[in-house]
Design an enzyme around this catalytic site. Structure first.
Site, PDB file in Angstrom:
ATOM      1  N   ASN A 173      -0.997   6.620  -3.290  1.00 20.09           N
ATOM      2  CA  ASN A 173      -0.180   7.274  -2.207  1.00 20.09           C
ATOM      3  C   ASN A 173       0.850   7.749  -2.849  1.00 20.09           C
ATOM      4  OD1 ASN A 173       1.000   7.987   0.043  1.00 20.09           O
ATOM      5  ND2 ASN A 173       1.332   5.889   0.774  1.00 20.09           N
TER       6      ASN A 173
ATOM      7  N   LYS B 234       3.161   9.722  -1.196  1.00 19.46           N
ATOM      8  CA  LYS B 234       4.159   9.884  -0.255  1.00 19.46           C
ATOM      9  C   LYS B 234       4.695  11.255  -0.194  1.00 19.46           C
ATOM     10  CE  LYS B 234       4.704   4.840  -0.575  1.00 19.46           C
ATOM     11  NZ  LYS B 234       5.373   3.805  -0.104  1.00 19.46           N
TER      12      LYS B 234
ATOM     13  N   HIS C 264      -0.155   3.165   7.680  1.00 26.43           N
ATOM     14  CA  HIS C 264       0.719   3.031   6.823  1.00 26.43           C
ATOM     15  C   HIS C 264       2.148   2.321   7.382  1.00 26.43           C
ATOM     16  CE1 HIS C 264       3.510   3.144   3.360  1.00 26.43           C
ATOM     17  NE2 HIS C 264       2.488   3.059   2.453  1.00 26.43           N
TER      18      HIS C 264
ATOM     19  N   GLU D 173       4.858   2.977   6.805  1.00 21.83           N
ATOM     20  CA  GLU D 173       5.928   3.902   6.924  1.00 21.83           C
ATOM     21  C   GLU D 173       5.664   4.680   8.163  1.00 21.83           C
ATOM     22  OE1 GLU D 173       6.134   5.398   2.950  1.00 21.83           O
ATOM     23  OE2 GLU D 173       6.914   3.533   2.433  1.00 21.83           O
TER      24      GLU D 173
ATOM     25  N   GLU E  22      -0.873  -4.463   3.217  1.00 19.20           N
ATOM     26  CA  GLU E  22       0.447  -4.074   2.601  1.00 19.20           C
ATOM     27  C   GLU E  22       1.428  -4.715   3.317  1.00 19.20           C
ATOM     28  OE1 GLU E  22       0.062  -0.465   0.441  1.00 19.20           O
ATOM     29  OE2 GLU E  22       0.140   0.332   2.349  1.00 19.20           O
TER      30      GLU E  22
ATOM     31  N   GLY F  39       7.531  -0.780  -1.830  1.00 19.77           N
ATOM     32  CA  GLY F  39       8.663   0.031  -2.482  1.00 19.77           C
ATOM     33  C   GLY F  39       9.767  -0.963  -2.748  1.00 19.77           C
TER      34      GLY F  39
ATOM     35  N   SER G 282       4.387  -2.870  -4.179  1.00 22.53           N
ATOM     36  CA  SER G 282       4.928  -2.989  -5.465  1.00 22.53           C
ATOM     37  C   SER G 282       3.987  -3.376  -6.774  1.00 22.53           C
ATOM     38  CB  SER G 282       6.076  -3.860  -5.537  1.00 22.53           C
ATOM     39  OG  SER G 282       7.056  -3.567  -4.758  1.00 22.53           O
TER      40      SER G 282
HETATM   41  C1  PEP Z   1       2.358   2.122  -0.529  1.00 16.98           C
HETATM   42  O1  PEP Z   1       3.389   2.775   0.022  1.00 16.98           O
HETATM   43  O2  PEP Z   1       1.239   2.083   0.148  1.00 16.98           O
HETATM   44  C2  PEP Z   1       2.914   1.098  -1.419  1.00 16.98           C
HETATM   45  C3  PEP Z   1       2.057   0.177  -1.862  1.00 16.98           C
HETATM   46  O3  PEP Z   1       4.055   1.503  -2.460  1.00 16.98           O
HETATM   47  P1  PEP Z   1       4.782   0.758  -3.582  1.00 16.98           P
HETATM   48  O4  PEP Z   1       3.523   0.497  -4.452  1.00 16.98           O
HETATM   49  O5  PEP Z   1       5.825   1.659  -4.042  1.00 16.98           O
HETATM   50  O6  PEP Z   1       5.201  -0.641  -3.241  1.00 16.98           O
END
Ligand code: PEP
Length: 311
Positions: free
Chosen positions: A69, A71, A153, A155, A223, A229, A269
């Site tokens: 992703n 973003k 997601h 966000e 997630e 993040g 992460s």
């Molecule tokens: C995500 O935004 O779906 C995600 C998993 O981000 P990150 O790997 O940066 O934590």
């Protein structure tokens, strides 16, 4: 000294071995769980046999799945470099890979990717296009050759304010237009600390289940918001117990077949160093990757963690 989660995990194994009972989770058991009549052993029977795919310890059928992703990141130049790095990387067989560039760059990526990687959008509108300023419809995504979309997601849920219900409707519409959906669920830190992890995930799953008629073209991404993040990855045990609970929820609320088939991927992460240990968990069928997907070589390492599942 053993951590509370290790103690609970040991209690869980002991319980599973000694008697058919409701599963014990690491302090995350939902309040109504005592009434459960469906045992972990029952679930194991439903999802067996486990090694029929030539892959050990992967519960979802089909291929290991890794999504990147991107973003709201990138420029024409940085994306050209990233695609070049992906094209140059050696990717293992047996992995389904997607990348989700910003809408603006989807065509550039599609035209320049030679690696066996599909394209996903990061969002789509809830219905047919029209007077919806700033939105992109599922029909438009199909039109430019994009076959996947990430929905729900964190966000979008927690920054933009999209509700469970709206997200479920988006998924149903995208599926009707023959897009495949990566359906994200996950709890915030305060929800985990309040012991509500399962309840939050189940409510989000229910909102999808209320709207979609089939889970065949859905990959579930667990997630935890606190891991996205932040560099604070869930431990393999923390991720596994929620993945197992999601699969159990699917068995009880959708169907045993859907529970057996659906791929449940972990996001939060994930990087080139922690992916192999996570991939070894039986209910982790792949990853959704944010930050580390912006580095071609590291993303390839994460895709190649499928080798951790091979006998
Ligand atoms: C995500 O935004 O779906 C995600 C998993 O981000 P990150 O790997 O940066 O934590």
């Amino acid at each position: 000294m053993a951590s509370p989660s290790h103690v609970a995990a040991s209690a869980k194994s002991a319980s599973i071995q000694s008697r058919p009972a409701c599963p014990l989770f690491n302090g995350l058991r939902r309040s109504s769980f005592e009434q459960c009549t469906f045992s972990f052993a029952d679930l194991q029977k439903i999802v067996a046999p486990r090694s029929s795919k030539g892959v050990v310890s992967m519960e979802g059928t089909g291929k290991f799945f890794v999504g990147g992703n991107w973003k709201c990141n990138g420029t024409k130049d940085s994306i050209a470099k990233l695609v070049g790095d992906l094209n140059a990387s050696k990717l293992e067989d047996g992995v389904e890979i997607i990348v989700a560039p910003p809408f603006l760059y989807i065509s550039q990526v599609k035209d320049s990717l030679t690696a066996p990687i599909q394209i996903s959008a990061q969002n789509s509108w809830v219905g047919k296009g029209g007077a919806f300023t700033g939105e992109i419809s599922a029909e438009q995504l199909k039109d430019i050759g994009c076959n996947w979309v990430i929905l729900g997601h964190s966000e979008r849920r927690h920054i933009i304010g999209e509700t469970n219900e709206f997200t479920g409707k988006k998924a149903a519409y995208a599926l009707e237009q023959n897009l495949k959906v990566i359906a994200c669920v996950g709890e915030k830190l305060e929800e985990r600390e309040a012991g509500k992890t399962f309840d939050v995930c189940y409510e989000q799953l229910k909102a999808f289940a209320d709207e979609v008629s089939s889970w065949d073209n859905i990959v579930i991404a667990y997630e935890p918001v606190w891991a996205i993040g932040t560099g604070k990855v869930a431990t393999p045990q923390q991720a596994q117990e929620v993945h197992a609970a999601i699969r159990e929820w699917m068995a009880k609320n959708v169907s045993p077949e859907a529970a057996k088939k659906v791929r449940i991927i972990y996001g939060g992460s994930v990087n080139g160093k922690n992916c192999a240990e996570l991939a070894k968990q039986e209910d982790i069928d792949g990853f959704l990757v944010g930050g580390a997907s912006l580095k071609g070589a590291e993303f390839a390492t994460i895709c190649n963690s499928v080798t951790a599942k091979k006998p």
